[in-house]
Structure formats: structure tokens, C-alpha cells
Design a protein around this motif. Structure first.
Motif, PDB file in Angstrom:
ATOM      1  N   GLU A 196      16.486 -26.678 -67.586  1.00  0.00           N
ATOM      2  CA  GLU A 196      17.606 -25.905 -67.979  1.00  0.00           C
ATOM      3  C   GLU A 196      18.805 -26.471 -67.239  1.00  0.00           C
ATOM      4  N   LEU A 197      18.806 -27.227 -66.342  1.00  0.00           N
ATOM      5  CA  LEU A 197      19.824 -27.955 -65.738  1.00  0.00           C
ATOM      6  C   LEU A 197      20.349 -29.102 -66.602  1.00  0.00           C
ATOM      7  N   ASP A 198      19.261 -29.876 -66.987  1.00  0.00           N
ATOM      8  CA  ASP A 198      19.674 -31.112 -67.928  1.00  0.00           C
ATOM      9  C   ASP A 198      20.486 -30.500 -69.296  1.00  0.00           C
ATOM     10  N   VAL A 199      19.774 -29.600 -69.877  1.00  0.00           N
ATOM     11  CA  VAL A 199      19.982 -29.013 -71.088  1.00  0.00           C
ATOM     12  C   VAL A 199      21.458 -28.296 -71.127  1.00  0.00           C
ATOM     13  N   ILE A 200      21.744 -27.575 -70.024  1.00  0.00           N
ATOM     14  CA  ILE A 200      23.187 -27.081 -70.031  1.00  0.00           C
ATOM     15  C   ILE A 200      24.064 -28.230 -69.469  1.00  0.00           C
ATOM     16  N   ALA A 201      23.617 -29.298 -68.726  1.00  0.00           N
ATOM     17  CA  ALA A 201      24.524 -30.413 -68.610  1.00  0.00           C
ATOM     18  C   ALA A 201      24.966 -31.206 -70.004  1.00  0.00           C
ATOM     19  N   ALA A 202      23.829 -31.253 -70.561  1.00  0.00           N
ATOM     20  CA  ALA A 202      24.303 -31.973 -72.005  1.00  0.00           C
ATOM     21  C   ALA A 202      25.224 -31.351 -72.762  1.00  0.00           C
ATOM     22  N   VAL A 203      24.988 -29.933 -72.803  1.00  0.00           N
ATOM     23  CA  VAL A 203      25.982 -29.271 -73.683  1.00  0.00           C
ATOM     24  C   VAL A 203      27.362 -29.175 -73.152  1.00  0.00           C
ATOM     25  N   VAL A 204      27.563 -28.907 -71.875  1.00  0.00           N
ATOM     26  CA  VAL A 204      28.727 -28.960 -71.219  1.00  0.00           C
ATOM     27  C   VAL A 204      29.444 -30.450 -71.244  1.00  0.00           C
ATOM     28  N   SER A 242      15.875 -19.647 -68.868  1.00  0.00           N
ATOM     29  CA  SER A 242      14.335 -19.731 -69.086  1.00  0.00           C
ATOM     30  C   SER A 242      13.851 -20.635 -69.987  1.00  0.00           C
ATOM     31  N   VAL A 243      14.619 -21.781 -70.494  1.00  0.00           N
ATOM     32  CA  VAL A 243      13.940 -22.759 -71.340  1.00  0.00           C
ATOM     33  C   VAL A 243      12.911 -23.599 -70.927  1.00  0.00           C
ATOM     34  N   GLY A 244      13.066 -24.027 -69.646  1.00  0.00           N
ATOM     35  CA  GLY A 244      11.840 -24.882 -69.044  1.00  0.00           C
ATOM     36  C   GLY A 244      10.690 -24.115 -68.839  1.00  0.00           C
ATOM     37  N   SER A 245      10.627 -22.733 -68.398  1.00  0.00           N
ATOM     38  CA  SER A 245       9.444 -21.925 -68.269  1.00  0.00           C
ATOM     39  C   SER A 245       8.906 -21.765 -69.765  1.00  0.00           C
ATOM     40  N   THR A 246       9.837 -21.327 -70.594  1.00  0.00           N
ATOM     41  CA  THR A 246       9.311 -21.121 -71.960  1.00  0.00           C
ATOM     42  C   THR A 246       8.598 -22.209 -72.662  1.00  0.00           C
ATOM     43  N   LEU A 247       9.174 -23.406 -72.348  1.00  0.00           N
ATOM     44  CA  LEU A 247       8.243 -24.871 -72.876  1.00  0.00           C
ATOM     45  C   LEU A 247       7.037 -24.855 -72.145  1.00  0.00           C
ATOM     46  N   ALA A 248       7.041 -24.531 -70.753  1.00  0.00           N
ATOM     47  CA  ALA A 248       5.638 -24.604 -70.261  1.00  0.00           C
ATOM     48  C   ALA A 248       4.748 -23.809 -70.794  1.00  0.00           C
ATOM     49  N   LEU A 249       5.044 -22.461 -71.255  1.00  0.00           N
ATOM     50  CA  LEU A 249       4.288 -21.462 -71.476  1.00  0.00           C
ATOM     51  C   LEU A 249       3.771 -21.739 -72.976  1.00  0.00           C
ATOM     52  N   VAL A 250       4.826 -22.023 -73.915  1.00  0.00           N
ATOM     53  CA  VAL A 250       4.450 -22.638 -75.103  1.00  0.00           C
ATOM     54  C   VAL A 250       3.235 -23.858 -75.214  1.00  0.00           C
ATOM     55  N   GLY A 251       3.633 -24.405 -74.453  1.00  0.00           N
ATOM     56  CA  GLY A 251       2.854 -25.713 -74.392  1.00  0.00           C
ATOM     57  C   GLY A 251       1.441 -25.431 -74.068  1.00  0.00           C
ATOM     58  N   VAL A 252       1.336 -24.498 -72.867  1.00  0.00           N
ATOM     59  CA  VAL A 252      -0.263 -24.165 -72.617  1.00  0.00           C
ATOM     60  C   VAL A 252      -0.701 -23.277 -73.564  1.00  0.00           C
TER      61      VAL A 252
END
Length: 336
Positions: A268-276, A88-98
Motif C-alpha cells: 500500500e505504501l509503494d502503490v500510494i507513493a507511485a500515484v502521488v 488493504s491492497v497488500g493484504s488483499t493480494l496475499a489473500l487472493v494469492g493463497v
């Protein structure tokens, strides 16, 4: 004669006790350095493939782009090491930004309003992360399912609150954060690096970090060791939410606006990819903050090179997916 024999014996013992260079190289666990080696090779190939790659402005842009997902990836590292995941990190970022831009416009112009909005972003991010943590720990819902649900909920709330329209800040000071420079580097890059140092200390040099690794390795054994497993897992989600809030400030201040439909999309795709790619095990129990930093930079260079070489944007997702599969496959090979 006896003295000579004594010296020869000492020389033989010292020769046996001190390993040769080849033996020292064999003892090194090269798997731990795989992300760094991959980064060096990718950097060299990119420099040869495009004459524009080594231009300072291009390298700065790569670091700036990497910082938004990289900041979130730092928090995601703790969640994945503890055996969880957050979609949910991408959606959370958008919600917090708004929400923070709405708050900023309500408070009016001035640096005090900006400061309050930044604090609010961190608190809101941590709050939404706490909701995910509660669903996972108290609600006993699998992290994948819980965050898949909140991903949809948070994005829906973002669109509802903004009427699906772009939310623009009216504070003239706010863009100075995302577009500002310090010592020739963008401010978001400095924030990324500072948080990486703090994250490394937290993971490797505190009891909390050791407990996170213990929980991810074996929750039952961690429980027998008097570790509050639910508390540790909950705190990792709160920490991730905090980093999402910070990233929301960096991204929205750079654009001086937030687009509810596009902001944080596929983050979320980029974030998880960076971690892996950075070497953190998807099964939990093992990971590295600096590995995540390297993984984020690797992804940034790949994206940059695909653009410089004119590769269709429709194929870039294919390349990212292939990189993730390769990184996970290498993890399995090393664990065998």
C-alpha cells in the motif's frame, strides 16, 4: 504606396498573432510534466552513479519489480481521484494469492486449470474490492477506516487459511506466466503496460472517467449533475480490486508460491507513493494514469539504486517516506 502599407500591416498582425518560442514555453504548464522530468533526471543520475545501472538485465528487473505494485497503482489512481483511498491492497493480494493457488492445486495440472485460476483471481479481487466499496458507500464509513479494518481482516484470513505456512503450486504451467518473456520483456511488464493503456482510455475518454474526476472534485456538484456518486465510488474500489487480483497472479506465478505473511507487505505504501509521485492529487479530482506509470518507475529506480549503492535496507523506508512527503509538498505548492 498603399500596397506597401497593406503588406506592412499584415506582417505586423501576423507577427503579433504568432507567439515567440519563449512565450510558448511560458504557456506550458510544466507542473504536468514534473514526474517525467524527475524520471529523466533520476535516470541520468543513476547511470552516472553506478556502472551496473544501464545493464539491460538490470533495467528489465526494475520493470519487472515495478509491474507488481504498478498494476495495483493503476486501480488506486481511480480510487484516489474519486476522493478515496485503500490501505488493504497488500493484504488483499496475499489473500487472493493463497486462494487461487489452493484452487489451482485442487483443479490439477493443465492450462485449463491455470485459466480458471486466473479468472478466479480477477473475480475474487473485484469481490474484495466491492466489500471495501460497500463499506464506504452503503456503510458510510470513511475509506481510510474501512480499508484499515479490512487490511487486518484479509491478512488474518490469509494466515488462517494457510496455517501461516507457504502455499506452493503443484501446476508446472503456472510459473510460465510470471517468469515468461515476450519480445524481450517479462510478461508482467506487458500486462502492466496493456492495463495502463486501458486505464488511460477509461479515465480520459469515457463518461466513467469524467464522472470519477467530477466526484473527486466536488461530490455535491456531481450529485446535482445527476451523477450517481455512490455508484462511481463503489466501481472505483471494484476496479482496484480487479487490478489487485491481476497482480496476485503475476506475483504468485513468478514465485510458484505465496507467503501469507510477506506477500504484499507494505504494498500500500509503494502503490500510494507511485500515484502521488505521478501527480494525482490526494484531495481528489485530478490525476493521470501515465503519471502513475512514471511514478512507479521512479520508485523502482530509487529502490534499485539504493541496492546497487549498498544503502542499508533499514534506511530505504526513510527514503521512500521522504519522496512521498516531497511529492505531496510539491502538490500543495502548485495548488497555491
Amino acid at each position: 504606396m498603399s500596397d506597401n502599407l497593406h503588406h506592412l500591416t499584415e506582417d505586423n498582425i501576423s507577427a503579433q498573432s504568432s507567439p515567440t518560442v519563449s512565450e510558448r514555453l511560458k504557456r506550458i504548464n510544466w507542473g504536468n510534466y514534473a514526474p517525467l522530468i524527475a524520471l529523466a533526471v533520476l535516470f541520468a543520475i543513476s547511470a552516472i552513479a553506478s556502472e551496473h545501472f544501464l545493464i539491460p538485465r538490470n533495467l528489465t528487473n526494475i520493470l519487472r519489480q515495478v509491474s507488481y505494485t504498478g498494476i495495483i497503482a493503476l486501480g488506486m489512481t481511480f480510487v484516489i481521484i474519486a476522493g478515496g483511498i485503500d490501505l488493504s491492497v497488500g493484504s488483499t493480494l496475499a489473500l487472493v494469492g493463497v486462494l487461487i493457488i489452493m484452487l489451482l492445486n485442487y483443479l490439477g495440472i493443465g492450462w485449463m486449470s491455470v485459466s480458471l485460476a486466473i479468472v478466479a483471481a480477477m473475480v475474487l479481487g473485484a469481490l474484495f474490492g466491492a466489500i471495501n466499496g460497500l463499506l464506504t458507500t452503503v456503510g458510510k464509513i470513511t475509506a481510510f477506516v474501512a480499508t484499515l479494518a479490512t487490511m487486518s481482516i484479509y491478512r488474518s484470513l490469509t494466515l488462517y487459511l494457510s496455517d501461516a505456512g507457504e502455499v506452493v503450486s503443484s501446476n508446472p504451467n503456472y510459473p510460465k506466466i510470471g517468469t515468461g518473456y515476450f519480445l524481450e520483456l517479462p510478461i508482467p511488464v506487458w500486462v502492466f503496460l496493456i492495463l495502463a493503456v486501458i486505464g488511460h482510455v477509461l479515465l480520459k475518454h469515457t463518461a466513467f472517467g469524467r464522472h470519477v474526476c467530477a466526484v473527486g472534485s466536488n461530490p455535491k456538484v456531481a450529485t446535482y449533475s445527476a451523477i450517481n456518486v455512490q455508484k462511481i465510488v463503489f466501481l472505483t474500489f471494484v476496479l482496484l480490486g480487479f487490478t489487485v487480483g491481476v497482480s496476485a497472479v503475476m506475483l504468485s506465478s513468478r514465485l510458484n508460491s505465496i507467503s501469507p505473511g510477506d506477500a504484499g507487505l507494505f504494498y500500500e505504501l509503494d502503490v500510494i507513493a507511485a500515484v502521488v509521485i505521478g501527480g494525482t492529487a490526494m484531495s481528489g479530482g485530478k490525476g493521470s494514469i501515465w503519471g502513475t506509470v512514471v511514478g512507479a518507475i521512479i520508485l523502482g529506480i530509487i529502490n534499485n539504486m539504493l541496492n546497487l549503492l549498498g544503502v542499508s535496507p533499514y534506511l530505504q523506508g526513510t527514503v521512500k517516506g521522504a519522496v512521498i512527503l516531497l511529492a505531496v509538498l510539491m502538490q500543495f505548492k502548485r495548488s497555491e
